[in-house]
Enzyme design. Sequence first.
Site, PDB file in Angstrom:
ATOM      1  CB  CYS A  15      38.215  -1.775   3.264  1.00  0.00           C
ATOM      2  SG  CYS A  15      37.509  -0.289   4.036  1.00  0.00           S
ATOM      3  CB  CYS A  19      39.732   1.196  10.461  1.00  0.00           C
ATOM      4  SG  CYS A  19      38.734   2.312   9.459  1.00  0.00           S
ATOM      5  CE1 TYR A  21      37.554   1.313  13.897  1.00  0.00           C
ATOM      6  CE2 TYR A  21      38.532   2.733  15.569  1.00  0.00           C
ATOM      7  CZ  TYR A  21      37.669   2.550  14.492  1.00  0.00           C
ATOM      8  OH  TYR A  21      36.930   3.604  14.024  1.00  0.00           O
ATOM      9  CB  CYS A  22      39.439  -3.206  10.517  1.00  0.00           C
ATOM     10  SG  CYS A  22      38.286  -4.065   9.412  1.00  0.00           S
ATOM     11  NE  ARG A 134      36.074   5.373  10.401  1.00  0.00           N
ATOM     12  CZ  ARG A 134      35.707   4.105  10.215  1.00  0.00           C
ATOM     13  NH1 ARG A 134      35.816   3.228  11.196  1.00  0.00           N
ATOM     14  NH2 ARG A 134      35.216   3.711   9.058  1.00  0.00           N
ATOM     15  CG  LEU A 195      34.500  -6.270  18.606  1.00  0.00           C
ATOM     16  CD1 LEU A 195      33.985  -7.062  17.407  1.00  0.00           C
ATOM     17  CD2 LEU A 195      34.042  -6.913  19.903  1.00  0.00           C
ATOM     18  CG  ASP A 277      29.532  -8.252  10.469  1.00  0.00           C
ATOM     19  OD1 ASP A 277      30.067  -8.808   9.493  1.00  0.00           O
ATOM     20  OD2 ASP A 277      29.631  -7.038  10.693  1.00  0.00           O
ATOM     21  CB  CYS A 330      28.068  -8.260  22.252  1.00  0.00           C
ATOM     22  SG  CYS A 330      28.665  -9.019  20.727  1.00  0.00           S
ATOM     23  CB  CYS A 348      30.486  -7.960  33.871  1.00  0.00           C
ATOM     24  SG  CYS A 348      29.351  -8.326  35.231  1.00  0.00           S
TER      25      CYS A 348
END
Length: 380
Positions: A15, A19, A21-22, A134, A195, A277, A330, A348
């Site tokens: 890349c 970023c 948080y990648c 970013r 994430l 992914d 997810c 939740c």
Amino acid sequence: MPFLSLLVKPCSGGCNMRCRYCFYHDEGKNRETFSYGSMSEKTLETVIQKALQYADQYCSFGFQGGEPTLRGLDFFRRVVELQKKYNVHGIQIANSIQTNGLLIDREWAGFLHDNHFLVGLSIDGTEEIHNENRVDSDDRGTYDRVLRTAHLLEAHQVDFNVLTVVTGRAADSVTEIYQFFRRYNLLYQQYIPCLEPLGEEHGSYSYSLTPEKYSVFLKTLFDLWYRDVTAGRFIYIRYFENLVGMLMGYPPESCNLIGHCTIQNVVESDGSVFPCDFYCLDQWKLGTVQDDDFGVMMKKAEAVRFLEESVTGMEECRKCPYYYICRSGCRRDREPIVIGRQQTNYYCSSYKEFFAYALPRLRKMAEMISKSEQRRRDIH
């Protein structure tokens, strides 16, 4: 033979941005091979040939990274050539690409338009919020360059969505972000909760999103969207559109609303295939396109175990009055899996609070759309 969907990584995790948080950078650190380099044309040809031999109705190719445009425009021209060459069943083919936008110029935009690529353009909203996480390889913000790309895609009539990562800061600024997108006519939107790194405790990073912040984010965004849509002002937010469709009896197209994992056939640049992914990890490798067919890989023990684990430990979820619309979310938000059993989704409480707040209006929208569709059918 059913539909087939592939997520292809032409440059692996390579890349031109950094970023903060990648999630894919984190995945690379958790496997033996951090990056598989650039995909060769020979591997690309094998991917397309085997995919189109397997599919007999529809095949979608999604190109992701890292940053897929680093592979160059000629590579994607070759993609289109090979798809035409190997489309032996004459099936429908769909192409999409997820990009940070830094390399998109007029030539790229013309190609994407002419070849009907759907583009996912990553942009986190206003300049301050976007540039917080970013940044490029020199730690410079990328807001100006990405917004310029959005205008370029619009000028070339390229179909594109904006992809926004929801951090704690973004959740606090949801109204500002929504108004920003409306002001710039960026009306097709997807919001993705950020994430945490694999195996680490939630809430440890500057970008972390807490359940409390996420519930406020969902309710506020829904209010803004509902107000506009019911006033006749178009705006598409993928999550809400999926929920309305589900209430109308349609299956969700977003995988986190299905209720179980599916095999997404993520093809790394060396030809290795993984189920998802978020799980391009050594223990989940299904095989390679050079040695295996897609039908075989989707039946391997690793694939079966991946699917089976995605529905374990959900007994309490199924007792919840919102399970029919929530579906537990997810799998990555239900980690860690201990002795083959998932945990309760980290968000939740966010979903319960949101559905208690928004379901009556979601049902109202579903009813209105159903009646409108019935009237159109009656007329015709």
